[in-house]
Scaffold this motif. Structure first.
Motif, PDB file in Angstrom:
ATOM      1  N   LYS A  29     -10.184   2.391 -13.078  1.00 25.24           N
ATOM      2  CA  LYS A  29     -10.064   1.866 -11.719  1.00 25.24           C
ATOM      3  C   LYS A  29      -9.265   0.577 -11.812  1.00 25.24           C
ATOM      4  CE  LYS A  29     -11.199   1.111  -7.359  1.00 25.24           C
ATOM      5  NZ  LYS A  29      -9.984   1.102  -6.617  1.00 25.24           N
ATOM      6  N   ILE A  72      -0.364   3.064  -8.568  1.00 25.43           N
ATOM      7  CA  ILE A  72      -1.726   2.720  -8.985  1.00 25.43           C
ATOM      8  C   ILE A  72      -2.586   3.979  -9.060  1.00 25.43           C
ATOM      9  CG2 ILE A  72      -3.831   1.511  -8.277  1.00 25.43           C
ATOM     10  CD1 ILE A  72      -1.942  -0.762  -7.295  1.00 25.43           C
ATOM     11  N   ASP A  73      -2.448   4.855  -8.078  1.00 26.44           N
ATOM     12  CA  ASP A  73      -3.205   6.115  -8.109  1.00 26.44           C
ATOM     13  C   ASP A  73      -2.863   6.919  -9.364  1.00 26.44           C
ATOM     14  OD1 ASP A  73      -4.318   5.449  -5.651  1.00 26.44           O
ATOM     15  OD2 ASP A  73      -3.002   6.792  -4.497  1.00 26.44           O
ATOM     16  N   TRP A  74      -1.581   6.985  -9.690  1.00 23.62           N
ATOM     17  CA  TRP A  74      -1.141   7.709 -10.886  1.00 23.62           C
ATOM     18  C   TRP A  74      -1.706   7.061 -12.156  1.00 23.62           C
ATOM     19  CZ3 TRP A  74       2.337   6.018 -14.760  1.00 23.62           C
ATOM     20  CH2 TRP A  74       2.689   6.998 -15.693  1.00 23.62           C
ATOM     21  N   LYS A  90       0.837  -1.204   0.000  1.00 23.26           N
ATOM     22  CA  LYS A  90       0.000   0.000   0.000  1.00 23.26           C
ATOM     23  C   LYS A  90       0.876   1.261   0.000  1.00 23.26           C
ATOM     24  CE  LYS A  90      -3.801   2.210   2.306  1.00 23.26           C
ATOM     25  NZ  LYS A  90      -5.172   2.012   2.065  1.00 23.26           N
ATOM     26  N   GLN A 103       0.702   1.713  -4.066  1.00 24.73           N
ATOM     27  CA  GLN A 103      -0.525   2.480  -4.247  1.00 24.73           C
ATOM     28  C   GLN A 103      -0.298   3.821  -4.944  1.00 24.73           C
ATOM     29  OE1 GLN A 103      -3.647   1.084  -3.604  1.00 24.73           O
ATOM     30  NE2 GLN A 103      -4.251   2.827  -4.880  1.00 24.73           N
ATOM     31  N   PRO A 104       0.798   4.545  -4.664  1.00 26.40           N
ATOM     32  CA  PRO A 104       1.003   5.796  -5.409  1.00 26.40           C
ATOM     33  C   PRO A 104       1.112   5.586  -6.930  1.00 26.40           C
ATOM     34  CG  PRO A 104       2.379   5.770  -3.459  1.00 26.40           C
ATOM     35  CD  PRO A 104       1.779   4.393  -3.582  1.00 26.40           C
ATOM     36  N   GLU A 139      -4.436   5.214 -12.384  1.00 25.96           N
ATOM     37  CA  GLU A 139      -5.875   5.463 -12.418  1.00 25.96           C
ATOM     38  C   GLU A 139      -6.177   6.886 -12.906  1.00 25.96           C
ATOM     39  OE1 GLU A 139      -7.604   2.371  -9.066  1.00 25.96           O
ATOM     40  OE2 GLU A 139      -7.059   4.397  -8.403  1.00 25.96           O
ATOM     41  N   GLU A 140      -5.415   7.828 -12.436  1.00 20.57           N
ATOM     42  CA  GLU A 140      -5.611   9.217 -12.851  1.00 20.57           C
ATOM     43  C   GLU A 140      -5.218   9.416 -14.317  1.00 20.57           C
ATOM     44  OE1 GLU A 140      -3.573  13.465 -11.929  1.00 20.57           O
ATOM     45  OE2 GLU A 140      -4.076  12.263 -10.165  1.00 20.57           O
TER      46      GLU A 140
END
Length: 164
Positions: free
Chosen positions: A63, A53-55, A46, A50-51, A57-58
């Motif tokens: 998702k 994955i966040d990038w 995480k 996760q950073p 997704e953005e």
């Protein structure tokens, strides 16, 4: 490695469509989709994954579905945005992307590397996150250390080649 990447760029020119199809297929079972069941591994993932994955997704407007089981999560909606990214890459970028994705078993980490979101050292660390976590518990294996070092050196060469 430079000669290998030079050859890969030429192969992209000839077989771009087939290589993109292989990458899209590979994207169905990306390393970053599979998370550990152990709490401390999950927390490490995480924090570290996760950073990225966040990038993703953005950037791709999708998702990312993850799992801590053996089943492959459904990330079908990622296919079209990834294809659009590939189509905008130069042959050189796609060759580096392909080499990095195979090296790390992750199209998502490869995308972050090629787009400059992470550097080669970070990419290597993230791609071996679970193995490094296991080493903290069980100790390390000389052969695994050697393999990891070689792959991380390859990532550094890919990054360098891309910047030229």
């Amino acid at each position: 490695m430079k000669e290998t990447l030079d050859k890969a760029v030429k192969e992209i020119e000839q077989y771009r469509e087939e290589i993109e199809k292989k990458l899209l297929e590979f994207a169905r079972s990306d390393l970053l989709f599979f998370w550990g069941e152990k709490r401390d591994l999950y927390l490490k993932q995480k924090t570290e994954w996760q950073p990225i994955i966040d990038w993703i997704e953005e950037s791709l407007k999708v998702k990312v579905n993850k799992t801590d089981k053996l089943d492959v999560p459904d990330n079908e909606e990622m296919q079209k945005p990834l294809k659009n990214v590939f189509d905008k890459m130069s042959n050189k970028e796609l060759a580096c992307y392909y080499a990095a994705a195979l090296n790390m078993k992750s199209v998502l980490l490869a995308l972050a590397l090629v787009k400059g979101r992470i550097d080669a050292e970070t990419a290597g660390k993230l791609s071996y996150l679970e193995e490094l976590w296991q080493n903290e518990i069980w100790g390390s294996d000389d052969e695994a250390i050697k393999r990891r070092k070689e792959r991380c050196e390859e990532l550094a060469l890919i990054e360098s080649y891309l910047k030229k």
